[in-house]
Design an enzyme around this catalytic site. Sequence first.
Site, PDB file in Angstrom:
ATOM      1  N   ARG A   1      -0.910   1.775   9.419  1.00 36.16           N
ATOM      2  CA  ARG A   1      -0.830   0.635   8.516  1.00 36.16           C
ATOM      3  C   ARG A   1      -0.258  -0.579   9.246  1.00 36.16           C
ATOM      4  NH1 ARG A   1      -2.912  -1.718   4.014  1.00 36.16           N
ATOM      5  NH2 ARG A   1      -1.430  -2.096   2.337  1.00 36.16           N
TER       6      ARG A   1
ATOM      7  N   THR B   1     -12.245  -2.155   1.806  1.00 40.14           N
ATOM      8  CA  THR B   1     -12.036  -1.423   3.048  1.00 40.14           C
ATOM      9  C   THR B   1     -13.275  -0.592   3.342  1.00 40.14           C
ATOM     10  OG1 THR B   1     -10.620   0.213   4.092  1.00 40.14           O
ATOM     11  CG2 THR B   1     -10.851   0.381   1.747  1.00 40.14           C
TER      12      THR B   1
ATOM     13  N   THR C   1      -9.193  -0.586   7.223  1.00 38.81           N
ATOM     14  CA  THR C   1      -9.352  -1.796   6.424  1.00 38.81           C
ATOM     15  C   THR C   1      -8.869  -3.037   7.152  1.00 38.81           C
ATOM     16  OG1 THR C   1      -8.807  -2.787   4.282  1.00 38.81           O
ATOM     17  CG2 THR C   1      -7.080  -1.527   5.355  1.00 38.81           C
TER      18      THR C   1
ATOM     19  N   GLU D   1      -8.223  -5.377   4.557  1.00 39.70           N
ATOM     20  CA  GLU D   1      -7.822  -5.713   3.192  1.00 39.70           C
ATOM     21  C   GLU D   1      -8.935  -6.442   2.468  1.00 39.70           C
ATOM     22  OE1 GLU D   1      -5.771  -6.779  -0.386  1.00 39.70           O
ATOM     23  OE2 GLU D   1      -6.406  -8.297   1.013  1.00 39.70           O
TER      24      GLU D   1
ATOM     25  N   SER E   1      -0.175   0.761   0.080  1.00 41.89           N
ATOM     26  CA  SER E   1      -1.627   0.864   0.104  1.00 41.89           C
ATOM     27  C   SER E   1      -2.084   1.859  -0.950  1.00 41.89           C
ATOM     28  CB  SER E   1      -2.099   1.335   1.484  1.00 41.89           C
ATOM     29  OG  SER E   1      -3.466   1.703   1.461  1.00 41.89           O
ATOM     30  N   SER E   2      -3.348   1.762  -1.324  1.00 43.18           N
ATOM     31  CA  SER E   2      -3.957   2.742  -2.232  1.00 43.18           C
ATOM     32  C   SER E   2      -4.931   3.665  -1.510  1.00 43.18           C
ATOM     33  CB  SER E   2      -4.688   2.017  -3.369  1.00 43.18           C
ATOM     34  OG  SER E   2      -3.784   1.275  -4.144  1.00 43.18           O
TER      35      SER E   2
ATOM     36  N   GLY F   1     -12.052   0.310  -1.821  1.00 40.01           N
ATOM     37  CA  GLY F   1     -11.976  -0.225  -3.169  1.00 40.01           C
ATOM     38  C   GLY F   1     -10.609  -0.669  -3.633  1.00 40.01           C
TER      39      GLY F   1
END
Length: 604
Positions: free
Chosen positions: A111, A413, A431, A433, A479-480, A500
């Site tokens: 990340r 992403t 990603t 973003e 983050s998801s 998404g």
Amino acid sequence: MKLGKIAVVAAVAAAGLVAPGSSPALAHGGGGEPPRDPTAVGFGGAVSTVDPTATAVGLDVLRRGGNAVDAAVAAAATLGVTEPFSAGIGGGGFFVYYDAKTRRVHTIDGREAAPRAMGEDAFLKADGAAMAFQEARVSGIAAGVPGTLLTWKEAVRKWGSRSLSAALAPAADVAQRGFTVDATFRQQIADNTAQFAQFGSTRDLYLPGGQPPAVGSRFRNPDLADTYREIARHGTDTFYEGRIARDIVSTVQHPPVATDPAEPWAYEIRPGGMTLSDLARYDVRFPAPTRSDYRGYTVYGMSTPSSGGVAVGEALNILERFDLSDMSAVEALHHYLEASALSFADRNRYVGADTPQRLLDELLRDRFAAERACLIDPAKAFVKPVAPGNPDGQYGGCATATAGAEGNPGQSTTNLTVADKWGNVVEYTLTIEQTGGNAMVVPGRGFLLNNEMTDFTFIQTPGAPPDPNLPAPGKRPRSSMSPTIVFDDGKPFMALGSPGGATIITTVLQMLVNRIDLGMTLPEAMAAPRASQRNSTAPQAEPAFITAYGADLKALGQPEFVSTPELGAATAIEFTRHGGMIATAEPVRRGGGAAGVVRTKNSH
């Protein structure tokens, strides 16, 4: 009516997401371009990505004796060429790997990190108000220290069988010779025309003559080819400490604003505070994966700073209290939406980069899930947003469903899934973003920078508990991303993930429910229409979902759905008997993905 296989197939076909007997148009098609097949069944290894060129590169690595990690990194590098608005070396991501030899799951946290100069007020204006999203996004402030390249280096060093330079070579060739522009590539540029036009380096690459490249034309990126080859020759130090590092810092601190932008921009384009020291100090992490058990399956996911593993795991723990397979489609989806809302209420309140492990463990406890599950009424939805639970270790009662606050949705992403003949599996989500990142191409380097810092919460809500996702020096934003590997009796059963933004969590969760509970095959689970309830008064759903289920769910008290063209662009592989694999990508969403296998017949 119970949701049997025939009903599922009929519903999916009626939704218009699968046209039986048809094959989607090629993304970079024409001539000798790779095929775009949404499903492939076979042996010896498999690859699924959103792009046929990247899938072909990964398959070629497997056929030449490379393992899943080698193929995943080569495919990801290629996505940096063909899907540059969703991923690339200017961004970051999360890498989940199953090592068949040791039978262990490992993860890499790549990340992006906040520069040391970033404080809690990074996205506040002089008057103390939060910036508008586009004001924050199109700036040097939005760019975090990229982690993708170091993720690739560490993955191949620890688990690969080839060098990073070998993994970068196919992608460099694709960037040099080019690929055929498809409608999705062109549209993503068109959607960012105003942003891209602000920067000379971005405009020159993606808006030749002031317009996005035409569908069917050849797109080349020789600067990115040279950048990949420079990294291959000199190693990742050139990116984190050398010439490329200096170019990144210069771009962040002195955005390459065009002297004559074709379109005026509504906001001041602010510089950021990233330094060479920030790049040199960056390192990836290797956290333990999250783990939850669901109806006899073991589900591994990504821990913080991703919220995906915790949120998916908690929602599954809640749903395990109900027999979805014995429900109608509407009843099952009602429970899925309620569990999603509860999980997001807890995710938004408690999960951030620095959440203590003991609190994460409590969020995944079955007893906490049972306390949350008792709020679900099969006949009536609770009011959204619902308040978070209290994961304090003292469970037993059933709290009242009180009102809470809505969370902030994320953006876009890409994702890939790879398995090899030895049984190793990679699930990787990466990603920059927002589609198009912060809109700045590093001059002479051919890649976009991320706007990942806008994943932080911009401002603390007055009177609310401390937000776990506020900016801080060196911190990684929540983050998801939810790369997930599922095991059955200790053996891989399925690997999946999706892009998404915050809808990643619900896409992965809904696919798991579709496949495990509702009797769908993996291709059917992929194609089925989706909805995303993230503890919101305005949940999102695809048009086909609203047509099929909207009225009946509204009768149960679910909020009115906001129609969105598509949710997610997943990839997945399912593992069958005797070493077989079903690789599946989207048949329609994001132009359709590409799945492939090393061979269609078992030679053993």
